[in-house]
Design a protein around this motif. Sequence first.
Motif, PDB file in Angstrom:
ATOM      1  N   ASN A 287       3.935  -5.112  -2.881  1.00 44.86           N
ATOM      2  CA  ASN A 287       4.674  -3.880  -2.616  1.00 44.86           C
ATOM      3  C   ASN A 287       6.111  -3.907  -3.098  1.00 44.86           C
ATOM      4  OD1 ASN A 287       2.632  -2.386  -1.486  1.00 44.86           O
ATOM      5  ND2 ASN A 287       2.933  -3.213   0.550  1.00 44.86           N
ATOM      6  N   ASN A 288       6.758  -5.094  -3.117  1.00 44.97           N
ATOM      7  CA  ASN A 288       8.166  -5.148  -3.490  1.00 44.97           C
ATOM      8  C   ASN A 288       8.390  -5.673  -4.893  1.00 44.97           C
ATOM      9  OD1 ASN A 288       9.105  -4.152  -1.028  1.00 44.97           O
ATOM     10  ND2 ASN A 288       8.945  -6.168  -0.069  1.00 44.97           N
ATOM     11  N   SER A 289       7.321  -5.733  -5.689  1.00 42.40           N
ATOM     12  CA  SER A 289       7.468  -6.292  -7.033  1.00 42.40           C
ATOM     13  C   SER A 289       7.628  -5.171  -8.043  1.00 42.40           C
ATOM     14  CB  SER A 289       6.218  -7.119  -7.387  1.00 42.40           C
ATOM     15  OG  SER A 289       5.138  -6.241  -7.610  1.00 42.40           O
ATOM     16  N   PRO A 290       8.122  -5.513  -9.258  1.00 38.46           N
ATOM     17  CA  PRO A 290       8.137  -4.506 -10.313  1.00 38.46           C
ATOM     18  C   PRO A 290       6.722  -4.045 -10.638  1.00 38.46           C
ATOM     19  CG  PRO A 290       9.544  -6.351 -10.883  1.00 38.46           C
ATOM     20  CD  PRO A 290       8.782  -6.741  -9.650  1.00 38.46           C
ATOM     21  N   SER A 291       6.629  -2.956 -11.372  1.00 42.29           N
ATOM     22  CA  SER A 291       5.323  -2.380 -11.690  1.00 42.29           C
ATOM     23  C   SER A 291       4.470  -3.386 -12.433  1.00 42.29           C
ATOM     24  CB  SER A 291       5.517  -1.131 -12.560  1.00 42.29           C
ATOM     25  OG  SER A 291       6.255  -0.165 -11.855  1.00 42.29           O
ATOM     26  N   ALA A 342       1.048   2.705  -2.497  1.00 40.61           N
ATOM     27  CA  ALA A 342      -0.152   2.937  -3.314  1.00 40.61           C
ATOM     28  C   ALA A 342      -1.288   2.059  -2.820  1.00 40.61           C
ATOM     29  CB  ALA A 342       0.142   2.642  -4.780  1.00 40.61           C
ATOM     30  N   ILE A 343      -2.478   2.627  -2.747  1.00 39.09           N
ATOM     31  CA  ILE A 343      -3.702   1.883  -2.433  1.00 39.09           C
ATOM     32  C   ILE A 343      -4.664   2.089  -3.595  1.00 39.09           C
ATOM     33  CG2 ILE A 343      -5.747   1.800  -0.952  1.00 39.09           C
ATOM     34  CD1 ILE A 343      -4.036   2.340   1.427  1.00 39.09           C
ATOM     35  N   TYR A 344      -5.135   0.984  -4.149  1.00 38.51           N
ATOM     36  CA  TYR A 344      -6.032   1.033  -5.296  1.00 38.51           C
ATOM     37  C   TYR A 344      -7.442   0.672  -4.827  1.00 38.51           C
ATOM     38  CZ  TYR A 344      -1.588   0.813  -7.729  1.00 38.51           C
ATOM     39  OH  TYR A 344      -0.308   1.062  -8.161  1.00 38.51           O
ATOM     40  N   GLU A 355     -10.131  -2.082   4.894  1.00 39.26           N
ATOM     41  CA  GLU A 355      -9.505  -3.377   4.577  1.00 39.26           C
ATOM     42  C   GLU A 355      -8.149  -3.176   3.899  1.00 39.26           C
ATOM     43  OE1 GLU A 355     -13.652  -5.916   3.888  1.00 39.26           O
ATOM     44  OE2 GLU A 355     -12.465  -5.222   2.178  1.00 39.26           O
ATOM     45  N   LYS A 356      -8.043  -2.200   2.993  1.00 38.85           N
ATOM     46  CA  LYS A 356      -6.780  -1.996   2.282  1.00 38.85           C
ATOM     47  C   LYS A 356      -5.696  -1.462   3.219  1.00 38.85           C
ATOM     48  CE  LYS A 356      -8.044  -3.353  -1.788  1.00 38.85           C
ATOM     49  NZ  LYS A 356      -8.219  -2.490  -2.945  1.00 38.85           N
ATOM     50  N   ILE A 357      -6.061  -0.567   4.139  1.00 38.40           N
ATOM     51  CA  ILE A 357      -5.075  -0.052   5.089  1.00 38.40           C
ATOM     52  C   ILE A 357      -4.627  -1.161   6.034  1.00 38.40           C
ATOM     53  CG2 ILE A 357      -4.748   1.519   7.036  1.00 38.40           C
ATOM     54  CD1 ILE A 357      -6.482   3.546   5.588  1.00 38.40           C
ATOM     55  N   ALA A 358      -5.579  -1.984   6.471  1.00 37.99           N
ATOM     56  CA  ALA A 358      -5.224  -3.107   7.352  1.00 37.99           C
ATOM     57  C   ALA A 358      -4.300  -4.083   6.640  1.00 37.99           C
ATOM     58  CB  ALA A 358      -6.499  -3.810   7.817  1.00 37.99           C
ATOM     59  N   GLN A 359      -4.590  -4.369   5.372  1.00 41.59           N
ATOM     60  CA  GLN A 359      -3.740  -5.278   4.585  1.00 41.59           C
ATOM     61  C   GLN A 359      -2.352  -4.697   4.394  1.00 41.59           C
ATOM     62  OE1 GLN A 359      -5.302  -5.985   0.684  1.00 41.59           O
ATOM     63  NE2 GLN A 359      -3.750  -7.491   0.141  1.00 41.59           N
ATOM     64  N   LEU A 360      -2.280  -3.386   4.172  1.00 38.00           N
ATOM     65  CA  LEU A 360      -1.000  -2.737   3.923  1.00 38.00           C
ATOM     66  C   LEU A 360      -0.075  -2.837   5.131  1.00 38.00           C
ATOM     67  CD1 LEU A 360       0.618  -1.017   1.884  1.00 38.00           C
ATOM     68  CD2 LEU A 360      -0.391   1.001   2.944  1.00 38.00           C
ATOM     69  N   PHE A 361      -0.645  -2.692   6.338  1.00 40.86           N
ATOM     70  CA  PHE A 361       0.180  -2.697   7.551  1.00 40.86           C
ATOM     71  C   PHE A 361       0.060  -3.987   8.348  1.00 40.86           C
ATOM     72  CE2 PHE A 361       1.694   1.379   6.815  1.00 40.86           C
ATOM     73  CZ  PHE A 361       0.667   2.224   6.446  1.00 40.86           C
ATOM     74  N   PRO A 365      -8.584  -5.948  10.025  1.00 46.24           N
ATOM     75  CA  PRO A 365      -9.505  -4.806   9.889  1.00 46.24           C
ATOM     76  C   PRO A 365     -10.258  -4.503  11.177  1.00 46.24           C
ATOM     77  CG  PRO A 365      -9.675  -6.261   7.979  1.00 46.24           C
ATOM     78  CD  PRO A 365      -8.809  -6.965   8.986  1.00 46.24           C
ATOM     79  N   ARG A 366     -10.466  -5.524  12.022  1.00 48.07           N
ATOM     80  CA  ARG A 366     -11.171  -5.306  13.281  1.00 48.07           C
ATOM     81  C   ARG A 366     -10.383  -4.414  14.239  1.00 48.07           C
ATOM     82  NH1 ARG A 366     -12.287 -10.877  12.605  1.00 48.07           N
ATOM     83  NH2 ARG A 366     -10.582 -11.376  14.038  1.00 48.07           N
ATOM     84  N   GLN A 367      -9.068  -4.318  14.024  1.00 53.02           N
ATOM     85  CA  GLN A 367      -8.239  -3.472  14.883  1.00 53.02           C
ATOM     86  C   GLN A 367      -8.344  -1.992  14.517  1.00 53.02           C
ATOM     87  OE1 GLN A 367      -4.628  -6.357  14.409  1.00 53.02           O
ATOM     88  NE2 GLN A 367      -4.257  -5.204  16.300  1.00 53.02           N
ATOM     89  N   ILE A 368      -8.995  -1.672  13.400  1.00 51.37           N
ATOM     90  CA  ILE A 368      -9.211  -0.272  13.006  1.00 51.37           C
ATOM     91  C   ILE A 368     -10.639   0.096  13.403  1.00 51.37           C
ATOM     92  CG2 ILE A 368      -9.288   1.366  11.103  1.00 51.37           C
ATOM     93  CD1 ILE A 368      -7.254  -0.337   9.651  1.00 51.37           C
ATOM     94  N   SER A 369     -10.746   0.957  14.407  1.00 54.23           N
ATOM     95  CA  SER A 369     -12.067   1.336  14.921  1.00 54.23           C
ATOM     96  C   SER A 369     -12.752   2.335  13.993  1.00 54.23           C
ATOM     97  CB  SER A 369     -11.922   1.920  16.332  1.00 54.23           C
ATOM     98  OG  SER A 369     -13.179   2.335  16.819  1.00 54.23           O
ATOM     99  N   GLN A 370     -12.065   3.449  13.698  1.00 59.40           N
ATOM    100  CA  GLN A 370     -12.606   4.460  12.800  1.00 59.40           C
ATOM    101  C   GLN A 370     -11.469   5.058  11.985  1.00 59.40           C
ATOM    102  OE1 GLN A 370     -15.717   5.067  12.352  1.00 59.40           O
ATOM    103  NE2 GLN A 370     -16.793   4.433  14.217  1.00 59.40           N
ATOM    104  N   ILE A 371     -11.834   5.608  10.814  1.00 56.36           N
ATOM    105  CA  ILE A 371     -10.871   6.354  10.006  1.00 56.36           C
ATOM    106  C   ILE A 371     -11.368   7.791   9.885  1.00 56.36           C
ATOM    107  CG2 ILE A 371      -9.700   6.541   7.766  1.00 56.36           C
ATOM    108  CD1 ILE A 371     -10.017   3.608   7.352  1.00 56.36           C
ATOM    109  N   TYR A 372     -10.496   8.732  10.198  1.00 52.79           N
ATOM    110  CA  TYR A 372     -10.833  10.147  10.126  1.00 52.79           C
ATOM    111  C   TYR A 372      -9.936  10.836   9.108  1.00 52.79           C
ATOM    112  CZ  TYR A 372     -13.005   9.217  14.693  1.00 52.79           C
ATOM    113  OH  TYR A 372     -13.760   8.695  15.715  1.00 52.79           O
ATOM    114  N   LYS A 373     -10.404  11.962   8.601  1.00 50.80           N
ATOM    115  CA  LYS A 373      -9.575  12.846   7.775  1.00 50.80           C
ATOM    116  C   LYS A 373      -9.392  14.155   8.529  1.00 50.80           C
ATOM    117  CE  LYS A 373      -9.073  14.858   3.161  1.00 50.80           C
ATOM    118  NZ  LYS A 373      -8.744  16.212   3.615  1.00 50.80           N
ATOM    119  N   GLN A 374      -8.145  14.579   8.633  1.00 51.02           N
ATOM    120  CA  GLN A 374      -7.874  15.826   9.338  1.00 51.02           C
ATOM    121  C   GLN A 374      -8.361  17.001   8.502  1.00 51.02           C
ATOM    122  OE1 GLN A 374      -4.234  16.290  11.756  1.00 51.02           O
ATOM    123  NE2 GLN A 374      -3.772  18.053  10.452  1.00 51.02           N
ATOM    124  N   GLY A 375      -9.241  17.789   9.088  1.00 44.79           N
ATOM    125  CA  GLY A 375      -9.829  18.902   8.373  1.00 44.79           C
ATOM    126  C   GLY A 375      -9.238  20.232   8.801  1.00 44.79           C
TER     127      GLY A 375
END
Length: 415
Positions: A287-291, A342-344, A355-361, A365-375
């Motif tokens: 996250n803190n590196s050059p492109s 950015a998440i790739y 897994e990517k969201i857990a890694q980012l923060f 990953p076990r601490q994330i029960s479900q992921i929802y999208k606000q509709g």
Amino acid sequence: MAWALKLPLADEVIESGLVQDFDASLSGIGQELGAGAYSMSDVLALPIFKQEESNLPPDNENEILPFQYVLCAATSPAVKLHDETLTYLNQGQSYEIRMLDNRKLGELPEINGKLVKSIFRVVFHDRRLQYTEHQQLEGWRWNRPGDRILDIDIPMSVGIIDPRANPTQLNTVEFLWDPAKRTSVFIQVHCISTEFTMRKHGGEKGVPFRVQIDTFKENENGEYTEHLHSASCQIKVFKPKGADRKQKTDREKMEKRTPHEKEKYQPSYETTILTECSPWPEITYVNNSPSPGFNSSHSSFSLGEGMVRPRLTIYVCQESLQLREQQQQQQQQPQQKHVYHAIYLEELTAVELTEKIAQLFSISPRQISQIYKQGPTGIHVLISDEMIQNFQEEACFILDTMKAETNDSYHIILK
């Protein structure tokens, strides 16, 4: 009374030999410099005296490099001697860079009749900004959606083959070219130097950028990974016509200086020669590196230890309760405060996104029960693999969290 020291026979022979050697060395100087008298400047040019001239460039600086790149824009006259040249460019204007083949006869015969690849980058000159390049470019992307920092003016360019611009790297373009043929590429820089200054009070000095070119040849597998040459120059980018005004101002300032003061500055040259530099590193993405840098595949970049081709890029921002309260009090737009990451995604699955969201923060990953999208109307739709596969490229989401039924897990909501 005079005292005479009598040398032994052996010492007399040695002394006589030394005298003869010294006489021969003196006569040798005259012979080497030619018949007749020689000047003191000729003597000072001998190698033993050259060591005293500490300001002379080393021999390797005069080495002829295999390629030379010439930016067709004048250098500033307000640059002191021995400092790097500085060139002013107008935002969005097309500038020619000539790609010249300087190889000696028989040099690099393996590229005769073959193409080479050159990668152009606009990067930060300031080391402090280099360390935060990723955040700086992401902020620029957010403020200028759909724009690029660097583009090729293809209709004006000559001799370039298969020009490409990676959509995930706004500051980089690349193309193939034949060193045996005339090649000129016209580039456009769309960011201005004052967009990356810390204070925005007007009249501030803009940060300098660097234009860097790295050239590669094919390896035995047909990939352009073998480095041949790199060169760069320092630039500043102004709003349209601002570069011309700045060049004129510098020229007028120099005209007011005394002849003695002018001797401390470089003349302004009609073109800018890019000087040799180290190749741009292939950087592992954090996250803190050059492109991340291009590799031989046009759409590939370094991610972790292996080379992957991301099928989807999304941007996410974590929304905090404290931030929401501040925004409500100040009645400001949310996007003015958000910092996105950015998440790739390669597999385009809900498990991979978790897994990517857990890694980012930095959570499990076990601490994330479900992921929802606000509709629509604020309903929460469970994220599925099919939904992720239908996400738009470079979609932006704000991540909100809700406490799950268990004490140590959360639900993530993409807004």
